[in-house]
Design an enzyme around this catalytic site. Structure first.
Site, PDB file in Angstrom:
ATOM      1  N   LYS A  48       0.847  -1.202   0.000  1.00 43.19           N
ATOM      2  CA  LYS A  48       0.000   0.000   0.000  1.00 43.19           C
ATOM      3  C   LYS A  48       0.881   1.250   0.000  1.00 43.19           C
ATOM      4  O   LYS A  48       0.610   2.209  -0.722  1.00 43.19           O
ATOM      5  CB  LYS A  48      -0.931  -0.005   1.227  1.00 43.19           C
ATOM      6  CG  LYS A  48      -2.059  -1.019   1.085  1.00 43.19           C
ATOM      7  CD  LYS A  48      -2.826  -1.235   2.379  1.00 43.19           C
ATOM      8  CE  LYS A  48      -3.768  -2.427   2.211  1.00 43.19           C
ATOM      9  NZ  LYS A  48      -4.442  -2.821   3.441  1.00 43.19           N
ATOM     10  N   GLN A  92      -4.930  -1.825   9.465  1.00 42.45           N
ATOM     11  CA  GLN A  92      -4.686  -3.094   8.773  1.00 42.45           C
ATOM     12  C   GLN A  92      -5.315  -4.257   9.537  1.00 42.45           C
ATOM     13  O   GLN A  92      -5.123  -4.395  10.741  1.00 42.45           O
ATOM     14  CB  GLN A  92      -3.159  -3.299   8.621  1.00 42.45           C
ATOM     15  CG  GLN A  92      -2.777  -4.541   7.853  1.00 42.45           C
ATOM     16  CD  GLN A  92      -3.259  -4.515   6.403  1.00 42.45           C
ATOM     17  OE1 GLN A  92      -3.170  -3.515   5.724  1.00 42.45           O
ATOM     18  NE2 GLN A  92      -3.782  -5.639   5.931  1.00 42.45           N
ATOM     19  N   ASP A 115     -11.085   2.710   3.794  1.00 47.27           N
ATOM     20  CA  ASP A 115     -11.469   1.306   3.580  1.00 47.27           C
ATOM     21  C   ASP A 115     -12.982   1.151   3.413  1.00 47.27           C
ATOM     22  O   ASP A 115     -13.453   0.092   2.984  1.00 47.27           O
ATOM     23  CB  ASP A 115     -11.028   0.455   4.787  1.00 47.27           C
ATOM     24  CG  ASP A 115      -9.759  -0.338   4.517  1.00 47.27           C
ATOM     25  OD1 ASP A 115      -9.431  -0.535   3.325  1.00 47.27           O
ATOM     26  OD2 ASP A 115      -9.114  -0.766   5.487  1.00 47.27           O
TER      27      ASP A 115
END
Ligand code: NAP
Length: 274
Positions: A48, A92, A115
């Site tokens: 990422k 994460q 997200d």
């Protein structure tokens, strides 16, 4: 059969994101929080960061000890929510088992929730109002279908898997595009018959589940699954060789949905609401 080339489509998308970012006055700043030392998570975070760097998005990784308490993590998120220098926050997954991932998702400001897992963004997706951010993987799938100008409206779509990060939002996004959606899971009966009805099949299970010639002729097969087979090779849910005889389009693993997910996340990170 046409290959849905996620690598090529993702490179194109990353280029668009880079152009968009370079035109922005205020530059995006993504903060990724990594709790613990899981090697796979570390690799995902690294990828990422690499994509962020490639697109001109500033990124910072906050590494927290495995034993970090839920309230400590939530306090850190709340600080980031009010920090004007931070435009995107990502925690994460997976988190250590003593931390409730839903509470953590709820702590992230919906305006920085790149997200798309916060209750407000999930609620907006379900209610049919525009979420601030769509979850990266299903958004990447839709972008891949759009890249190949595959019509969605009026099609029969079958989604295998009902996780909060892939299956459920995927079903919602297909529904928003006016597909008729069947969402399957481990309790679904007659899976083979359901799969046969699919004009568009999206598989997100993590097992070799679409095995034989069970797909509809000329259907579109999107394989989200990615795992290692008994030989240690990366593979997907779909038995590519069998299915490619009948399918019209199919996404490979690797090189399909994986790179689209990262590019779609960067697309999200380039959106600034504050
Ligand atoms: P997950 O949370 O483990 O969910 C798997 C889903 O599959 C569950 O809903 C489960 O049903 C269902 N399932 C299990 N066995 C089944 C069966 N025999 N028939 C029908 N459904 C069955 O997994 P996930 O996080 O959604 O990920 C799924 C796969 O996608 C994994 O391989 C993951 O690595 C991959 N993935 C790839 C990307 C990417 O960017 N390429 C991104 C995310 C995930 P129940 O709910 O009933 O248990």
């Amino acid at each position: 059969m046409i290959l849905l080339d996620g690598k090529a489509a993702s490179e194109k998308l990353l280029k668009t994101v880079k152009e968009r970012v370079s035109a922005l006055k205020k530059k995006p700043h993504l903060v990724v929080i990594l709790v613990g030392d899981d090697p796979a998570s570390r690799l995902y975070v690294k990828n990422k960061q690499k994509a962020a760097w490639q697109t001109g998005i500033r990124s910072t990784v906050i590494e927290l000890d495995y034993n970090t308490q839920e309230n400590e993590l939530i306090n850190r998120i709340e600080e980031l929510n009010t920090d004007e220098d931070v435009t995107g926050i990502l925690v994460q997954l997976p988190l250590p088992s003593h931390i409730d991932k839903n509470k953590v998702a709820a702590a992230i400001s919906p305006l920085k929730d790149v997200d798309g897992f916060s209750p407000e963004n999930v609620g907006r997706l379900t209610m049919g109002t525009e979420p601030y951010f769509y979850p990266a993987t299903p958004q990447g799938v839709i972008m891949l279908l759009d890249e190949y100008q595959i019509p969605i409206e009026g099609k029969d779509a079958v989604v295998l898997g009902r996780s909060n990060i892939v299956g459920k939002p995927m079903a919602q996004m297909l529904l928003r595009r006016n597909a008729t959606v069947t969402l399957c899971h481990s309790f679904s009966k007659g899976l083979d018959d359901k799969i046969k009805t699919a004009d568009i099949l999206v598989s997100a299970v993590g097992k070799k589940i679409v095995r034989c010639k069970m797909v509809k002729n000329d259907s579109v097969i999107v394989d989200v699954g990615i795992f290692r087979d008994s030989d240690g090779q990366l593979t997907g849910d779909v038995d590519f060789d069998y299915v490619s005889d009948s399918a019209g389009y199919i996404s490979p693993v690797p090189g399909g949905v994986g790179p689209m997910t990262i590019a779609s996340l960067m697309f999200n990170c380039s959106k600034i609401y504050q």
